[in-house]
Scaffold this motif. Structure first.
Motif, PDB file in Angstrom:
ATOM      1  N   TYR A 233       0.828  -1.201   0.000  1.00  0.00           N
ATOM      2  CA  TYR A 233       0.000   0.000   0.000  1.00  0.00           C
ATOM      3  C   TYR A 233       0.868   1.258   0.000  1.00  0.00           C
ATOM      4  O   TYR A 233       0.641   2.185  -0.797  1.00  0.00           O
ATOM      5  CB  TYR A 233      -0.918  -0.015   1.221  1.00  0.00           C
ATOM      6  N   GLU A 234       1.887   1.285   0.843  1.00  0.00           N
ATOM      7  CA  GLU A 234       2.752   2.458   0.913  1.00  0.00           C
ATOM      8  C   GLU A 234       3.586   2.616  -0.357  1.00  0.00           C
ATOM      9  O   GLU A 234       3.816   3.738  -0.823  1.00  0.00           O
ATOM     10  CB  GLU A 234       3.640   2.366   2.157  1.00  0.00           C
ATOM     11  N   ALA A 235       4.010   1.499  -0.928  1.00  0.00           N
ATOM     12  CA  ALA A 235       4.747   1.573  -2.198  1.00  0.00           C
ATOM     13  C   ALA A 235       3.851   2.072  -3.325  1.00  0.00           C
ATOM     14  O   ALA A 235       4.300   2.810  -4.206  1.00  0.00           O
ATOM     15  CB  ALA A 235       5.325   0.204  -2.545  1.00  0.00           C
ATOM     16  N   SER A 236       2.576   1.708  -3.290  1.00  0.00           N
ATOM     17  CA  SER A 236       1.655   2.167  -4.335  1.00  0.00           C
ATOM     18  C   SER A 236       1.440   3.677  -4.248  1.00  0.00           C
ATOM     19  O   SER A 236       1.259   4.340  -5.274  1.00  0.00           O
ATOM     20  CB  SER A 236       0.324   1.427  -4.235  1.00  0.00           C
ATOM     21  N   ILE A 237       1.472   4.220  -3.049  1.00  0.00           N
ATOM     22  CA  ILE A 237       1.378   5.673  -2.888  1.00  0.00           C
ATOM     23  C   ILE A 237       2.579   6.349  -3.542  1.00  0.00           C
ATOM     24  O   ILE A 237       2.446   7.339  -4.280  1.00  0.00           O
ATOM     25  CB  ILE A 237       1.276   6.053  -1.398  1.00  0.00           C
ATOM     26  N   ASP A 238       3.776   5.815  -3.280  1.00  0.00           N
ATOM     27  CA  ASP A 238       4.968   6.403  -3.877  1.00  0.00           C
ATOM     28  C   ASP A 238       5.014   6.165  -5.378  1.00  0.00           C
ATOM     29  O   ASP A 238       5.561   6.985  -6.127  1.00  0.00           O
ATOM     30  CB  ASP A 238       6.231   5.852  -3.218  1.00  0.00           C
ATOM     31  N   LEU A 239       4.425   5.061  -5.856  1.00  0.00           N
ATOM     32  CA  LEU A 239       4.330   4.848  -7.297  1.00  0.00           C
ATOM     33  C   LEU A 239       3.504   5.952  -7.943  1.00  0.00           C
ATOM     34  O   LEU A 239       3.872   6.482  -9.004  1.00  0.00           O
ATOM     35  CB  LEU A 239       3.707   3.486  -7.579  1.00  0.00           C
TER      36      LEU A 239
ATOM     37  N   ASP B  70       2.751  -6.121 -11.607  1.00  0.00           N
ATOM     38  CA  ASP B  70       2.416  -7.276 -10.786  1.00  0.00           C
ATOM     39  C   ASP B  70       2.317  -6.735  -9.370  1.00  0.00           C
ATOM     40  O   ASP B  70       3.331  -6.439  -8.729  1.00  0.00           O
ATOM     41  CB  ASP B  70       3.489  -8.362 -10.887  1.00  0.00           C
ATOM     42  N   LEU B  71       1.087  -6.586  -8.894  1.00  0.00           N
ATOM     43  CA  LEU B  71       0.852  -5.982  -7.584  1.00  0.00           C
ATOM     44  C   LEU B  71       1.001  -6.988  -6.450  1.00  0.00           C
ATOM     45  O   LEU B  71       0.986  -6.594  -5.274  1.00  0.00           O
ATOM     46  CB  LEU B  71      -0.539  -5.354  -7.529  1.00  0.00           C
ATOM     47  N   CYS B  72       1.119  -8.274  -6.787  1.00  0.00           N
ATOM     48  CA  CYS B  72       1.238  -9.333  -5.769  1.00  0.00           C
ATOM     49  C   CYS B  72       0.069  -9.308  -4.794  1.00  0.00           C
ATOM     50  O   CYS B  72       0.215  -9.659  -3.619  1.00  0.00           O
ATOM     51  CB  CYS B  72       2.565  -9.222  -5.010  1.00  0.00           C
ATOM     52  N   GLU B  73      -1.089  -8.872  -5.268  1.00  0.00           N
ATOM     53  CA  GLU B  73      -2.292  -8.892  -4.440  1.00  0.00           C
ATOM     54  C   GLU B  73      -3.508  -8.852  -5.339  1.00  0.00           C
ATOM     55  O   GLU B  73      -3.451  -8.407  -6.487  1.00  0.00           O
ATOM     56  CB  GLU B  73      -2.304  -7.720  -3.457  1.00  0.00           C
ATOM     57  N   ASN B  74      -4.620  -9.319  -4.807  1.00  0.00           N
ATOM     58  CA  ASN B  74      -5.875  -9.306  -5.545  1.00  0.00           C
ATOM     59  C   ASN B  74      -6.466  -7.902  -5.573  1.00  0.00           C
ATOM     60  O   ASN B  74      -6.098  -7.042  -4.755  1.00  0.00           O
ATOM     61  CB  ASN B  74      -6.859 -10.290  -4.923  1.00  0.00           C
ATOM     62  N   PRO B  75      -7.385  -7.625  -6.496  1.00  0.00           N
ATOM     63  CA  PRO B  75      -7.937  -6.270  -6.630  1.00  0.00           C
ATOM     64  C   PRO B  75      -8.671  -5.746  -5.404  1.00  0.00           C
ATOM     65  O   PRO B  75      -8.977  -4.560  -5.340  1.00  0.00           O
ATOM     66  CB  PRO B  75      -8.883  -6.401  -7.828  1.00  0.00           C
ATOM     67  N   SER B  76      -8.978  -6.590  -4.443  1.00  0.00           N
ATOM     68  CA  SER B  76      -9.708  -6.139  -3.260  1.00  0.00           C
ATOM     69  C   SER B  76      -8.801  -5.521  -2.198  1.00  0.00           C
ATOM     70  O   SER B  76      -9.295  -5.005  -1.187  1.00  0.00           O
ATOM     71  CB  SER B  76     -10.460  -7.318  -2.630  1.00  0.00           C
ATOM     72  N   GLN B  77      -7.487  -5.521  -2.405  1.00  0.00           N
ATOM     73  CA  GLN B  77      -6.574  -5.076  -1.366  1.00  0.00           C
ATOM     74  C   GLN B  77      -6.178  -3.610  -1.533  1.00  0.00           C
ATOM     75  O   GLN B  77      -6.460  -2.973  -2.550  1.00  0.00           O
ATOM     76  CB  GLN B  77      -5.358  -5.999  -1.305  1.00  0.00           C
ATOM     77  N   ARG B  78      -5.485  -3.073  -0.531  1.00  0.00           N
ATOM     78  CA  ARG B  78      -5.341  -1.618  -0.408  1.00  0.00           C
ATOM     79  C   ARG B  78      -4.454  -0.993  -1.472  1.00  0.00           C
ATOM     80  O   ARG B  78      -4.693   0.153  -1.887  1.00  0.00           O
ATOM     81  CB  ARG B  78      -4.804  -1.284   0.977  1.00  0.00           C
ATOM     82  N   GLY B  79      -3.406  -1.683  -1.888  1.00  0.00           N
ATOM     83  CA  GLY B  79      -2.533  -1.101  -2.903  1.00  0.00           C
ATOM     84  C   GLY B  79      -3.285  -0.860  -4.203  1.00  0.00           C
ATOM     85  O   GLY B  79      -3.201   0.218  -4.795  1.00  0.00           O
ATOM     86  N   TYR B  80      -4.026  -1.862  -4.640  1.00  0.00           N
ATOM     87  CA  TYR B  80      -4.841  -1.713  -5.848  1.00  0.00           C
ATOM     88  C   TYR B  80      -5.901  -0.639  -5.637  1.00  0.00           C
ATOM     89  O   TYR B  80      -6.135   0.197  -6.526  1.00  0.00           O
ATOM     90  CB  TYR B  80      -5.501  -3.044  -6.198  1.00  0.00           C
ATOM     91  N   ASP B  81      -6.550  -0.647  -4.483  1.00  0.00           N
ATOM     92  CA  ASP B  81      -7.600   0.339  -4.206  1.00  0.00           C
ATOM     93  C   ASP B  81      -7.075   1.761  -4.315  1.00  0.00           C
ATOM     94  O   ASP B  81      -7.768   2.659  -4.806  1.00  0.00           O
ATOM     95  CB  ASP B  81      -8.193   0.105  -2.816  1.00  0.00           C
TER      96      ASP B  81
END
Length: 340
Positions: A216-222, A241-252
């Protein structure tokens, strides 16, 4: 490739023409390469007729599976995959076949630990590429991997469609501004026809059930990385490759900034899976990969859906039809012109 203004071929035409054209081309590199190398049967979905104006181009996103991870402990990583399907001599041409069969204009790869091989071979077909190794790559010094090369992110572009302006990258940070093991690689490109800017981004977030906060924190910096390098007129495409399903916080978080091409093409749904493998502890079937884009600049024409369970087969992935434990994502876009 899809030429400017060219109508996107029908599904069956694209699949058959691409596969056999790639096989014929690969025979110039490896004469013994023949129709024994086949791909998973798949279909394009969400077909939208392109408008008369605006460049049409194709993007492939793929975690190609680092060879170091297949050789380190194959019984642990892929418990039922026949060893011959994990050998580099077999996998490398199957990977090339998939890249060339769908005629992409841009190829975004994660877990690329043999960049020089693909760079050399793809140059023969008009591509150029850039690579950046992943921080703390698990492929270095893996037992069984004689070459011991770090994996990382690679982006290839076809020189008939794009010119390279700049390559940028950075190690993403968390909210405490500490570096993570996640890399963001970006290529600033321009269309050959009119020099309109395109920013292609590649990332591979940290895997594991206990690292959702890190992702999640890396997605913010992305998102910050994109904002810093993309201009107001830039078309932005992210292969990840987010290494998580679409329901998780990084994707959200990312979906608040960008649109998901597959969600659009599949009318609000996601692929049933993008990675599917068998390990001693059980079956792992996830939708980890995505192609994100700026919808103000692009329209999605079609996307390559995942193969059926029957097509994948009992050993899951990798297989004799797919060189990776991930399927490739392939999407056709058309640039939205200001007068549209």
């Amino acid at each position: 490739m899809i030429a400017p203004g060219q109508v996107v071929p029908e599904r069956s035409e694209m699949t058959v023409y691409g596969s056999y054209a790639a096989i014929r081309s690969l025979q110039t590199i490896k004469p013994t390469f023949n129709e024994g190398y086949l791909l998973l049967t798949r279909r394009f979905e969400g077909r939208v007729k392109p408008k008369p104006e605006g460049q049409v181009f194709r993007v492939m996103q793929w975690n190609m599976l680092a060879q170091g991870l297949t050789e380190s402990n194959p019984r642990k990583n892929f418990s039922k995959t026949p060893p011959r399907w994990l050998e580099w001599e077999t996998r490398r041409y199957l990977l090339l076949l998939e890249m060339l069969s769908y005629l992409p204009d841009v190829i975004i790869l994660q877990e690329c630990d043999r960049f020089e091989f693909f760079d050399t071979k793809l140059r023969e077909f008009g591509y150029k590429g850039k690579f950046k190794e992943r921080p703390f790559s698990p492929c270095v010094d893996m037992p069984g991997d004689e070459e011991g090369q770090p994996d990382g992110c690679a982006i290839f572009y076809h020189t008939e469609r794009f010119n390279l302006v700049e390559c940028v990258h950075r190690q993403l940070v968390n909210q405490m501004q500490h570096s993570t093991s996640t890399l963001a690689l970006g290529l600033k490109l321009e269309f050959v026809e009119d020099n309109h800017p395109v920013f292609i981004v590649n990332t591979h977030l940290k895997g594991g059930p206990k690292t959702e906060q890190t992702r999640y924190e890396a997605s913010i910096d992305l998102s910050n990385f994109v904002s810093e390098h993309a201009g107001p007129q830039d078309i932005v495409i992210i292969g990840a490759d987010l290494c998580e399903n679409p329901s998780q916080r990084g994707y959200d978080h990312l979906i608040t900034k960008f649109k998901d091409a597959y969600s659009f093409a599949l009318e609000g749904k996601h692929p049933a899976f993008t990675t599917w493998r068998l390990r001693p502890q059980g079956e792992e079937k996830y939708t980890n990969d995505c192609i994100l884009y700026t919808d103000q600049k692009l329209r999605v024409l079609q996307a390559l859906d995942c193969p059926s369970d029957a097509v994948v087969g009992e050993y899951k992935l990798p297989s004799r039809f797919c060189g990776s434990d991930h399927i490739s994502l392939v999407c056709d876009f058309q640039r939205i012109m200001e007068r549209d």
